[in-house]
Design an enzyme around this catalytic site. Sequence first.
Site, PDB file in Angstrom:
ATOM      1  CG  MET A  30      -1.900  -1.210   1.179  1.00 19.08           C
ATOM      2  SD  MET A  30      -3.424  -0.965   2.076  1.00 19.08           S
ATOM      3  CE  MET A  30      -2.807  -0.727   3.722  1.00 19.08           C
ATOM      4  N   GLY A  36      11.304  -2.726   5.492  1.00 18.34           N
ATOM      5  CA  GLY A  36      10.603  -4.015   5.471  1.00 18.34           C
ATOM      6  C   GLY A  36      10.080  -4.328   4.073  1.00 18.34           C
ATOM      7  CG  HIS A  37       6.996  -1.945   2.269  1.00 25.59           C
ATOM      8  ND1 HIS A  37       6.910  -0.853   3.088  1.00 25.59           N
ATOM      9  CD2 HIS A  37       5.772  -2.526   2.305  1.00 25.59           C
ATOM     10  CE1 HIS A  37       5.700  -0.761   3.590  1.00 25.59           C
ATOM     11  NE2 HIS A  37       4.981  -1.774   3.137  1.00 25.59           N
ATOM     12  CE  LYS A 151       3.816  -4.388  11.601  1.00 26.50           C
ATOM     13  NZ  LYS A 151       2.731  -4.091  10.659  1.00 26.50           N
ATOM     14  CG  ASP A 152       0.756  -7.237   7.952  1.00 26.68           C
ATOM     15  OD1 ASP A 152       0.184  -6.623   8.863  1.00 26.68           O
ATOM     16  OD2 ASP A 152       1.516  -6.687   7.134  1.00 26.68           O
ATOM     17  CD  GLN A 155      -1.810  -8.795   4.434  1.00 27.96           C
ATOM     18  OE1 GLN A 155      -2.676  -7.937   4.513  1.00 27.96           O
ATOM     19  NE2 GLN A 155      -0.571  -8.509   4.063  1.00 27.96           N
ATOM     20  CG  LEU A 186      11.266  -1.514  10.215  1.00 29.09           C
ATOM     21  CD1 LEU A 186      12.139  -1.339   8.969  1.00 29.09           C
ATOM     22  CD2 LEU A 186      11.541  -0.381  11.211  1.00 29.09           C
ATOM     23  CB  SER A 187       4.379  -0.616  11.023  1.00 28.86           C
ATOM     24  OG  SER A 187       3.087  -0.127  10.706  1.00 28.86           O
TER      25      SER A 187
HETATM   26  O1  PAF Z   1      -0.085  -5.763   3.568  1.00 31.75           O
HETATM   27  C1  PAF Z   1      -0.524  -4.853   2.842  1.00 31.75           C
HETATM   28  O2  PAF Z   1       0.128  -3.833   2.589  1.00 31.75           O
HETATM   29  C2  PAF Z   1      -1.909  -4.990   2.231  1.00 31.75           C
HETATM   30  O3  PAF Z   1      -2.777  -5.610   3.109  1.00 31.75           O
HETATM   31  C3  PAF Z   1      -1.908  -5.697   0.872  1.00 31.75           C
HETATM   32  C4  PAF Z   1      -1.419  -7.137   0.963  1.00 31.75           C
HETATM   33  C5  PAF Z   1      -1.025  -4.929  -0.101  1.00 31.75           C
HETATM   34  C6  PAF Z   1      -3.327  -5.729   0.290  1.00 31.75           C
HETATM   35  O4  PAF Z   1      -3.842  -4.453   0.125  1.00 31.75           O
END
Ligand code: PAF
Length: 286
Positions: A30, A36-37, A151-152, A155, A186-187
Amino acid sequence: MNTVKTVRELRAAVARARSEGKRIGFVPTMGNLHAGHIALVGKASQRADFVVTSIFVNPLQFGPNEDLAKYPRTLVADQEKLVAAGCHLLFHPNVEEMYPDGMQGQTRVNVPLVSEGLCGGSRPGHFEGVATVVSKLFNMVQPDLAVFGEKDFQQLAVIRKLVRDLNMPIQIIGEPTARAEDGLALSSRNGFLDDAQRAVAPALYRTLQQLAGAIRQGRRDFTALEQEGREELTKAGFRPDYLEVREALSLRPAGLQDQQLVILGAAFMGNTRLIDNLAFNLEAQA
Ligand code: PAF
């Protein structure tokens, strides 16, 4: 790195890469990218020849009182980081491109069991929004593999089940949580913390570590441990949302015989909701 905004352009670029025999890796995000990304993009580049990242702040996964409007949008800085990380293609659609019939008219994907409780309990509809947008993105990109952060944790479990249940030929790779030196995961939401809140925030991970330590030492009274952990968080200045010990693969409440465990926590620091988790295997220490 090319940035495209439409599904048509995305498909054309991915088709070109495929026709050159390239393996496609995908990192959905997002935006407001942090280290982290970037680690997710790095993992995708190790395992694939052509890396696609998406940036889309998905309204379908935010509840009516959540932070959709103030969710940070930092496209130019994100593009620079993605170029440096070796991403080949950025997909940055708008809401109309993703939901042409509007959000009410959108077919939804619901992943039962693992979506229930924890963040799914506190944020009704959240995982339906995540599963729906990720299914759409998977169909648009058709990657060989996709990388998500651990971290998620819930998810990631939802995505693994989604792919299994719907027979999507996509390898799902989990990447360990990136942490600041003091342990804070990290977030993008850490940016909402003021200095005093940021100083206290590592208490969330420390509490998870304390609970994991107690379990490793032999404690199995999970309900009491969860209560103690919530009290620790409150003492530190958090408003706990949940703190639970679960079996790590199924996410059902932990039983006495379970060896693979995860402690998951979510707590508010002011108006900012932070989540974290700690997974461990009791067999590994025997
Ligand atoms: O983890 C995230 O940033 C979001 O939940 C994702 C997987 C991109 C879906 O919108």
